[in-house]
Design an enzyme around this catalytic site. Structure first.
Site, PDB file in Angstrom:
ATOM      1  N   SER A 179      84.574  72.741   7.228  1.00  0.00           N
ATOM      2  CA  SER A 179      84.671  72.296   6.613  1.00  0.00           C
ATOM      3  C   SER A 179      85.428  70.678   6.459  1.00  0.00           C
ATOM      4  O   SER A 179      86.270  70.342   7.365  1.00  0.00           O
ATOM      5  CB  SER A 179      85.677  72.955   5.580  1.00  0.00           C
ATOM      6  OG  SER A 179      86.575  73.093   6.075  1.00  0.00           O
ATOM      7  N   LYS A 180      85.278  69.860   5.581  1.00  0.00           N
ATOM      8  CA  LYS A 180      86.172  68.772   5.641  1.00  0.00           C
ATOM      9  C   LYS A 180      87.391  68.587   5.438  1.00  0.00           C
ATOM     10  O   LYS A 180      87.715  67.655   5.610  1.00  0.00           O
ATOM     11  CB  LYS A 180      85.632  67.562   4.214  1.00  0.00           C
ATOM     12  CG  LYS A 180      86.048  66.229   3.248  1.00  0.00           C
ATOM     13  CD  LYS A 180      85.035  66.386   2.261  1.00  0.00           C
ATOM     14  CE  LYS A 180      85.133  64.931   1.714  1.00  0.00           C
ATOM     15  NZ  LYS A 180      84.991  64.443   0.398  1.00  0.00           N
TER      16      LYS A 180
END
Length: 504
Positions: free
Chosen positions: A261-262
Site C-alpha cells: 500500500s501507498k
RNA sequence: GCCCCUAUCGUCUAGCGGCCUAGGACGCCACCCUUUCAAGGUGGAGAUCACGGGUUCGAAUCCCGUUGGGGGCACCA
C-alpha cells in the site's frame, strides 16, 4: 474448453483513482507476458465508473506509465483520446448504456430485481448481523416483491437499486494458479447490487459485462479478487457467455506482509522512474516477484522472460517487495546499457539537477560521455549520478575543513601535502584532458614518489587531494576526475583548501 | 465474526516421492583486488523445509489437523 482454438485475449483493467501503482504494473506485465507467450491479445480497459474518485490526471499517469514500461495495449485504451480495437469502447464511463441494457435483460429474465431498501435500512440490517457475529449479508427482503408491485413502485418514482439474484449452490473456480477452489454461494453476501439507485453500474457487474463483450478468455489478476470470483462466475453464467479461465496471482506485500500500500511502501511507478530505476530493471524485478524461470537465471530482458513465461511457475504465496533487490537488478541493467543508451538516460537527470539547483550549470553531452566509464559501476540508480559528479558542475566548492584532513593525519600534514602536491598537479593536469582510465598515470607516479619521500601513505595524500578537488570523500577515480575538472579549477580548489587549512 | 488463499534461509526463490546431509540470488560478514566509493573475485554465517499426525520401503514434496500470515465479505474499484 470453450476457449480452445480461440485466440487468447487477456486484459488489464486499471482504475484511475490513484497514480499508476506497482501492483497494477505487475498484473499488467503478467497479462502481457501471457499474451505474448501464447500469441494472444493484450487489452487495456479503463475502469472509471467511480466518477467521484477517478481523474484524468491519474488516467494519464497510468497510460504514460504503461507506455514507459513497454506495457502499452495491443487493443483498448492507449492514450487520452486514443483507443484501438473494435470491441470497445474500452473506457467504462463510455459504456453506461451497455450496462443498463444488460441489466435490463437480466431484470426482464427475472434474474435481477428492484430493491427499494434505503441505505438506512441496509445499515440497520448490517449492524444487527454484526452484533449477532454474523457476516454481512443482504436479507433479500425485496426479492419476493411481486413484479407488478415492483413495477408500480418504480413507475411511481420510488428509488430502487437493481440486485442480481445469487442462486444457492457451490461455485467452482478452476484457477490456473491455485487449482480447484470451491465457494458456497451462501457466503457471497446475498443478492448483489449491480445498478445503484441512480442507475450507475457497480464493479462486479461492469467487469463481467466488459470481459464478456470483449471476449476475454483469461482473467489474470491479483489474489485479492479470488473471493469475489464466484460472483463473476454466476454473472457470466446468467449472461450465457462462456466462462473465461481465471488465474489469481500472489499479492505484492509491504515489509509487514500486508497487501502493498501507498501508506507503507512507495507504490507509484512514476516515483521509481524519477529516482532513476530503469524500465528493464522494474520489469525484470516484477517478473521475478511471484514467478521464476525454474532455472538460476536472474537478469533477463522482457524478450527472454516472454520466451519462458508460464503460469505453472507462478508462486502461490504473497511476496514482499524488496527494494534492495530491485536496486541490485537496476545496477546490473545500468552496467548492461550501451554507452549511447546510458548517456541518453542520464541526460534528464542532469537537466533536472540544474533546474532544482543541485548543480550550477548544464552538463554537455561530451562531458557526460567522458564520465560514463568512471561512473557506470558506481550508480545503483540513474539519479545517483548527481551526487557522484556534482563537483564538476559546481562553480565554487564549499569545503568542509574536517574532510580535508585524512583520518590518520593532522591538519598541518594535510596542509603540507597539498602545498607540496600543487606544483605536481599543475604540471600533470591540463585543461580539457581526457580520462586516462586504466592506463598508467604519470601524475600518480609522481605523487606516489612525493608521498614516499615524506613518509606519507599515498592513499592519504590522494584523499587530501580528492577532498580538496571535489569536496567529497567518495568520488570517481581521483586523477581522471581532476582531468575532467581541468587544471584551472583543480588548482583554484587546492588553493582554496590550503587557505582554509591555514586559517584553522 | 464468516468464507477463501497460503506457509522452504532476514528477503526473492529452486524443488513438483528417492539426485536434498535442501540449490541459487539479494542482503550480511571475512578475505582478495584497490587512491576513496563502487564494481568484480573467493569464502562464510544463515532454513530441524511452521508444527503435529498420517500415507509410503522412502516426504520439503501426497493427505488430514493445528498454528501463523494474508485476502475477501458495500448502492468502492
Amino acid at each position: 474448453m470453450s476457449s480452445e482454438g480461440t485466440k487468447i485475449r487477456v486484459r488489464i483493467a486499471p482504475s484511475p483513482t490513484g497514480p499508476f501503482h506497482i501492483g497494477t504494473a505487475r498484473t499488467a506485465l503478467f497479462n502481457l507476458l501471457y499474451a505474448r507467450r501464447n500469441g494472444g491479445t493484450y487489452i487495456v480497459r479503463v475502469e472509471d465508473t467511480d466518477v467521484a474518485r477517478s481523474t484524468t490526471e491519474h488516467e494519464a499517469d497510468i497510460l504514460e506509465g504503461l507506455r514507459w514500461l513497454g506495457l502499452e495495449a495491443d487493443e483498448g485504451v492507449v492514450a487520452a483520446g486514443e483507443e484501438r480495437g473494435d470491441r470497445g469502447p474500452y473506457r467504462q464511463s463510455a459504456r453506461t448504456t451497455r450496462y443498463a441494457e444488460v441489466a435490463q435483460q437480466l431484470h426482464a429474465r427475472g434474474l435481477a430485481y428492484h430493491c427499494f431498501c434505503t441505505a438506512g435500512e441496509l445499515e440497520v440490517e448490517r449492524s444487527a448481523r454484526d452484533k449477532a457475529k454474523l457476516p454481512p449479508r443482504y436479507s433479500g427482503r425485496c426479492a419476493t416483491i411481486p413484479a407488478t408491485e415492483s413495477a408500480r413502485r418504480v413507475a411511481a418514482g420510488e428509488s430502487a437499486a437493481l440486485r442480481f439474484r445469487i442462486q444457492p449452490g457451490i461455485v467452482v473456480i478452476d484457477d490456473l494458479v491455485r487449482g480447484r477452489v470451491e465457494i458456497d454461494a451462501e457466503t457471497l453476501g446475498g443478492d448483489l447490487v449491480i445498478l445503484r439507485a441512480d442507475g450507475s453500474p457497480l464493479y462486479h457487474f461492469t467487469v463481467v459485462v466488459d470481459d464478456a463483450d470483449m471476449g476475454i478468455t483469461h482473467v489474470i489478476r491479483g489474489e485479492d479478487h479470488l473471493s469475489n470470483t464466484p460472483k463473476h462466475i454466476l454473472l457470466f453464467q446468467a449472461l450465457g457467455v462462456p466462462l473465461p479461465k481465471f488465474a489469481h496471482l500472489p499479492l505484492i506485500l509491504n515489509p509487514d506482509r500486508t497487501k502493498m500500500s501507498k501508506r507503507k511502501s512507495q507504490t507509484a511507478i512514476a516515483d521509481y522512474r524519477a529516482e532513476g530505476f530503469l524500465k528493464e530493471a522494474i520489469i525484470n524485478f516484477l517478473a521475478l516477484l511471484g514467478w521464476s524461470t525454474g532455472s538460476e537465471d536472474e537478469i533477463l530482458s522482457v524478450e527472454e522472460i516472454q520466451e519462458r513465461f508460464d503460469l505453472d511457475h507462478v508462486q502461490k504465496a504473497g511476496a514482499i517487495f524488496d527494494r534492495t533487490r530491485l536496486e541490485w537488478i537496476n545496477g546490473q541493467w545500468i552496467r548492461k546499457l550501451t554507452h549511447d543508451d546510458l548517456l541518453a538516460r542520464l541526460r534528464p537527470f542532469y537537466d533536472r539537477a540544474v533546474e532544482d539547483g543541485r548543480i550550477g550549470r548544464p552538463a554537455r553531452d561530451e562531458e557526460i560521455a567522458a564520465l560514463l566509464p568512471l561512473i557506470r559501476e558506481r550508480i545503483p540508480l540513474l539519479s545517483s549520478v548527481i551526487e557522484l559528479t556534482d563537483f564538476l558542475f559546481i562553480e565554487t566548492l564549499q569545503h568542509d575543513a574536517a574532510l580535508l584532513v585524512p583520518k590518520r593525519w593532522e591538519p598541518a600534514t594535510a596542509l603540507a601535502a597539498l602545498e607540496a602536491a600543487r606544483p605536481l598537479v599543475a604540471a600533470g593536469i591540463g585543461e580539457g584532458d581526457a580520462p586516462l582510465l586504466d592506463a598508467e598515470d604519470p601524475l600518480e607516479v609522481k605523487l606516489r614518489a612525493l608521498a614516499e619521500s615524506n613518509g606519507w601513505k599515498a592513499g592519504d595524500l590522494f584523499m587530501a587531494l580528492r577532498a580538496a578537488a571535489t569536496g567529497r570523500t567518495a568520488t570517481p577515480p581521483l586523477f581522471d576526475s581532476m582531468r575532467l575538472l581541468g587544471q584551472a579549477a583543480v588548482l583554484a580548489r587546492i588553493d582554496q583548501a590550503i587557505a582554509l587549512l591555514r586559517a584553522v
